[in-house]
Write a protein that holds these residues in place. Structure first.
Motif, PDB file in Angstrom:
ATOM      1  N   ASP A  45      67.518 114.572  19.766  1.00  0.00           N
ATOM      2  CA  ASP A  45      66.459 115.416  19.215  1.00  0.00           C
ATOM      3  C   ASP A  45      65.288 115.420  20.187  1.00  0.00           C
ATOM      4  O   ASP A  45      65.311 114.727  21.208  1.00  0.00           O
ATOM      5  CB  ASP A  45      66.022 114.907  17.830  1.00  0.00           C
ATOM      6  N   SER A  46      64.259 116.192  19.857  1.00  0.00           N
ATOM      7  CA  SER A  46      63.174 116.352  20.826  1.00  0.00           C
ATOM      8  C   SER A  46      62.134 115.233  20.744  1.00  0.00           C
ATOM      9  O   SER A  46      61.273 115.133  21.605  1.00  0.00           O
ATOM     10  CB  SER A  46      62.500 117.703  20.621  1.00  0.00           C
ATOM     11  N   ILE A  47      62.216 114.370  19.730  1.00  0.00           N
ATOM     12  CA  ILE A  47      61.226 113.295  19.647  1.00  0.00           C
ATOM     13  C   ILE A  47      61.713 112.011  20.329  1.00  0.00           C
ATOM     14  O   ILE A  47      60.996 111.029  20.424  1.00  0.00           O
ATOM     15  CB  ILE A  47      60.814 112.981  18.180  1.00  0.00           C
ATOM     16  N   SER A  48      62.957 112.003  20.776  1.00  0.00           N
ATOM     17  CA  SER A  48      63.496 110.807  21.419  1.00  0.00           C
ATOM     18  C   SER A  48      63.248 110.870  22.924  1.00  0.00           C
ATOM     19  O   SER A  48      62.969 111.926  23.465  1.00  0.00           O
ATOM     20  CB  SER A  48      64.991 110.699  21.147  1.00  0.00           C
ATOM     21  N   ARG A  49      63.368 109.695  23.544  1.00  0.00           N
ATOM     22  CA  ARG A  49      63.048 109.624  24.968  1.00  0.00           C
ATOM     23  C   ARG A  49      64.151 108.955  25.755  1.00  0.00           C
ATOM     24  O   ARG A  49      64.816 108.047  25.272  1.00  0.00           O
ATOM     25  CB  ARG A  49      61.795 108.774  25.136  1.00  0.00           C
ATOM     26  N   MET A  66      70.124 112.900  24.498  1.00  0.00           N
ATOM     27  CA  MET A  66      69.034 112.825  23.526  1.00  0.00           C
ATOM     28  C   MET A  66      69.398 113.722  22.360  1.00  0.00           C
ATOM     29  O   MET A  66      69.727 114.887  22.549  1.00  0.00           O
ATOM     30  CB  MET A  66      67.731 113.264  24.177  1.00  0.00           C
ATOM     31  N   ARG A  97      67.947 108.739  19.612  1.00  0.00           N
ATOM     32  CA  ARG A  97      67.739 109.659  18.491  1.00  0.00           C
ATOM     33  C   ARG A  97      66.593 109.163  17.620  1.00  0.00           C
ATOM     34  O   ARG A  97      66.197 108.004  17.711  1.00  0.00           O
ATOM     35  CB  ARG A  97      69.010 109.786  17.656  1.00  0.00           C
ATOM     36  N   SER A 155      74.602 120.471  22.624  1.00  0.00           N
ATOM     37  CA  SER A 155      74.387 121.912  22.561  1.00  0.00           C
ATOM     38  C   SER A 155      74.721 122.420  21.166  1.00  0.00           C
ATOM     39  O   SER A 155      75.678 121.985  20.530  1.00  0.00           O
ATOM     40  CB  SER A 155      75.213 122.622  23.628  1.00  0.00           C
ATOM     41  N   ARG A 202      71.223 117.164  26.133  1.00  0.00           N
ATOM     42  CA  ARG A 202      71.152 117.215  24.675  1.00  0.00           C
ATOM     43  C   ARG A 202      72.471 117.772  24.148  1.00  0.00           C
ATOM     44  O   ARG A 202      73.219 118.386  24.898  1.00  0.00           O
ATOM     45  CB  ARG A 202      70.027 118.146  24.229  1.00  0.00           C
TER      46      ARG A 202
END
Lengths: 254, 472
Positions: free
Chosen positions: B388-392, B386, B356, B418, B416
């Motif tokens: 959020d979208s900035i995590s890898r 994950m 995160r 939901s 992710r």
């Protein structure tokens, strides 16, 4: 005269910029059971989801009042705390969280303090028994690997455990066998009292067996097209929505 | 605050006997790694170690200076080696000050409800706390079964010194990689456990109780020997963040599991967020033996952690259950390795990772099946969440199979949370934060249920803390 538990005024709801509900007006009094019918895709689920505060649906204008209190801008958890409950058409699966732990967490959130453990366990056991649920389900992860019927029973179990003021049931009977529908109906009967209200979406009358329906609404074209009494249900289930005639007009007190 | 000052005084008093190496150092030695043979000799002398260990350290140091940094994992460019030099000096004056401990760690202690005395110890600033008493009691209790549970320094000079010599860094040789070599040169503190044949230790042994041992924690060595048919559950670390001034942790764990023996080894590593955690753990398992790893990786800036199991004997088994939680500024590269070196061996690797706030989590597994390992089975599964979208999140499974009759499986899932699941939980009165925390907690549940209760509770608290972002 019962006071109005839920009041919806000129509600316009859109999803992805498309208007789904176009001016809904509706009042449910305390102690009342209303049924919402209508052809597929007319926005019945949208209406109950919007009342619950589903962020996928945008409220363009209008108001939703619960017990006279404006809940239109509230988030779903605040609405739940105000007394709204939605039995989902497709209940979510939450791996790793047991049904019992989930219910205890939910009850604790709603009542703002953790429930007394022994009392809670006892109540849970009794309610599960009343719904013909295997007690082992309490230890299973919420809805994970549950059959369609068990998921719906679990929704009703939550309804009984959480005791909201207003229960919205979105096709709780769909996909259930005869016995399961009967059990669900039994649960609804046990829930219903003079103070709370029920708003039930259904396509058939079985779930309503032995329940006094106060008002039936038919949703069409994003509006309540017809409003009537219990007799409307048998009419529709026998002859389909066509029997009501095409047209948009509002036929109060049919 | 007041009682802390008193404790600090005790630390200072102890420091008066310091053998201050600084003045005797030839600056020329500091050119490369900064760690000199003098420093290493000094460490050895302070500990009154046997000569072989001193030579072992020197040999390791040489390797350390020769081996380059790894180039395949998260970047180690910012690792401050100079700081480490200062730290590894025996009885370094470099003590943490309570006021230097980052606020987030202090507040985490608060939230986890850790008693004051222990907080200081976990922060590396305390000298002594009550758990010492617990540790002694546990020792006495297991000793009656013939079990040895002690710090590794005393074991080195006591009746078990030969056993240590026979096993010390034999599974993880200093030549393995740069930080194994560093460990060999400057290791300090750690546990030694010996369970005689046929003995089943009913209570889990916890190194937590001896965290306060001087110098323990940063280059600690854990050596566990479980003899034929014996059973032990060993728990290392704790879920509260451990804070040290120097930002490198290069520990080493060696587990020897005898014939038909079982060892369960649980750790939660939660280092402060500036830490480079370069820990090496390895187990060898004899015929019919089982090693079970439960591994939680929280905290740290960068982690390289891949516990390895060498299944030496027929029907040896390993199970690895791990969880990694990478938040902002964290790059956690974790996983597990297994070597199937005998017939009918079994391995089961199951991991979960959560990332995160831009956190980066990589799962690596290496499954090697030798020609001899006919009829072996291996199942690897990793699930990533994950937030959020900035995590890898990445998965790098490696399989090296030299045997025709082996059953190998791998499964990876990346997902992710939901939004509809969040709405469902919110419709039951949970706030959005609580809904997310409940889902993440549920994701971690298969790991939590493998942990002893108090650790499971702490891990759950920790997830809630991490999920809330800001504490308070």
């Amino acid at each position: 005269m019962s006071h109005s538990l839920l009041e919806i005024k000129d509600l316009i709801v859109s999803v992805e910029d498309k208007i789904i509900l176009n001016g809904i007006n509706l009042t449910i009094g305390s102690g009342e059971l209303h049924v919402l019918m209508g052809p597929n895709g007319t926005g019945k689920s949208t209406l109950v989801s919007a009342i619950m505060g589903d962020p996928r649906f945008q409220i363009e204008s209008g108001q939703i009042l619960l017990d006279g209190k404006d809940i239109t801008e509230m988030k779903a958890d605040e609405r739940a705390k105000a007394g709204v409950f939605l039995s989902f058409q497709v209940p979510e699966e939450i791996p790793g969280v047991t049904l019992e732990d989930f219910l205890r967490t939910a009850k604790g959130s709603l009542e703002k303090r953790p429930p007394k453990i022994l009392q809670f366990k006892k109540e849970l056991k009794e309610q599960m028994k009343a719904l013909d649920m295997d007690p082992s389900y309490a230890e299973r992860y919420l809805n994970v690997g549950f059959s369609g019927g068990e998921k719906k029973k679990t929704e009703i179990l939550q309804l009984l455990m959480l005791q909201p003021k207003l229960a919205l049931l979105d096709e709780t009977d769909s996909g259930l066998d005869v016995d399961a529908v009967r059990t669900v109906t039994k649960g609804i009967r046990a829930f219903k009292n003079r103070k709370n209200g029920l708003f039930i979406i259904t396509h058939n009358a079985r779930i309503l067996e032995g329940l006094d329906v106060d008002v039936v609404h038919v949703l069409e074209g994003g509006k309540i097209a017809y409003t009537g009494g219990q007799e409307l249900i048998s009419k529709i289930t026998q002859d389909g929505f066509g029997v009501l005639g095409k047209g948009v007009g509002l036929h109060e007190g049919l | 605050m007041k009682d802390f000052k008193e404790e600090k005084t005790r630390v200072d008093q102890a420091d008066r006997t310091i053998y201050d190496v600084k003045d005797r150092l030839d600056p020329a030695y500091l050119m490369d790694s900064g760690i000199t043979p003098e420093i290493v000799n000094q460490i050895s002398k302070e500990k009154n170690e046997p000569e072989w260990m001193r030579l072992f350290r020197l040999k390791s140091l040489k390797l350390y200076n020769e081996i380059p940094l790894p180039t395949w994992g998260p970047s180690l460019d910012e690792l401050n080696m100079d700081q480490i030099v200062t730290y590894v000096r025996p009885k370094s004056t470099m003590k943490a000050k309570w006021s230097d401990v980052p606020d987030d760690i202090k507040e985490t202690f608060e939230r986890l409800g850790i008693p004051k005395a222990e907080r200081k110890s976990l922060a590396g600033v305390g000298a002594q706390y009550d758990s010492e008493v617990v540790y002694h009691n546990v020792r006495a209790e297991v000793a009656s079964q013939g079990v040895v549970y002690t710090d590794i320094e005393s074991a080195l000079t006591g009746p078990y010194s030969d056993m240590i010599r026979k096993h010390f860094m034999k599974l993880v040789p200093p030549s393995d990689h740069k930080f194994a070599a560093l460990h060999g040169a400057v290791w300090s503190g750690g546990s030694f456990v010996y369970v005689p044949a046929g003995v089943s230790v009913e209570i889990p042994l916890q190194s937590y109780f001896r965290l306060n041992a001087p110098g323990a924690g940063q280059f600690e060595h854990t050596l566990i020997i479980v003899e034929e048919g014996a059973y032990l559950h060993f728990i290392e670390g704790c879920s509260a963040p451990r804070y040290y001034v120097a930002n490198l942790h290069a520990g080493c764990v060696e587990l020897y599991v005898g014939k038909n023996a079982r060892l369960r080894y649980s750790t939660i590593e939660n280092w402060s967020k500036n830490m480079y955690n370069l820990n090496t753990k390895r187990a060898s398992v004899e015929e019919g033996g089982t090693v079970e790893w439960i591994s939680g990786s929280f905290g740290s800036h960068i982690s390289y952690l891949y516990p390895m199991s060498i299944l030496k004997g027929k029907k040896a088994r390993m199970e690895f259950t791990g969880i990694t939680f990478a938040g902002e500024g964290q790059n956690l590269d974790t996983g597990a390795k297994v070597l199937h070196a005998a017939p009918d061996t079994t391995s089961h690797i199951s991991t979960k990772s959560i990332s995160r706030d831009g956190g980066n989590s990589t799962f690596r597994s290496v499954v090697t099946v030798t020609e001899k390992a006919e009829g072996s089975k291996s199942a690897v599964s990793c699930e990533s969440l994950m937030l959020d979208s900035i995590s890898r999140s990445d998965t790098i499974p490696v399989m090296d199979i030299s045997c025709n009759q082996a059953d190998i499986g791998h499964e990876a899932k990346i997902g992710r949370i939901s939004e509809s699941a969040i709405f469902y939980l919110m419709s039951r009165g949970l706030s959005e934060d609580d809904a997310r925390a409940l889902i993440v907690g549920g994701f971690a549940e298969p790991i939590a249920k493998e942990l002893p209760l108090e650790y499971a509770v702490e891990m759950n608290n920790l997830i809630h803390l991490e999920m809330k972002g800001s504490i308070g």
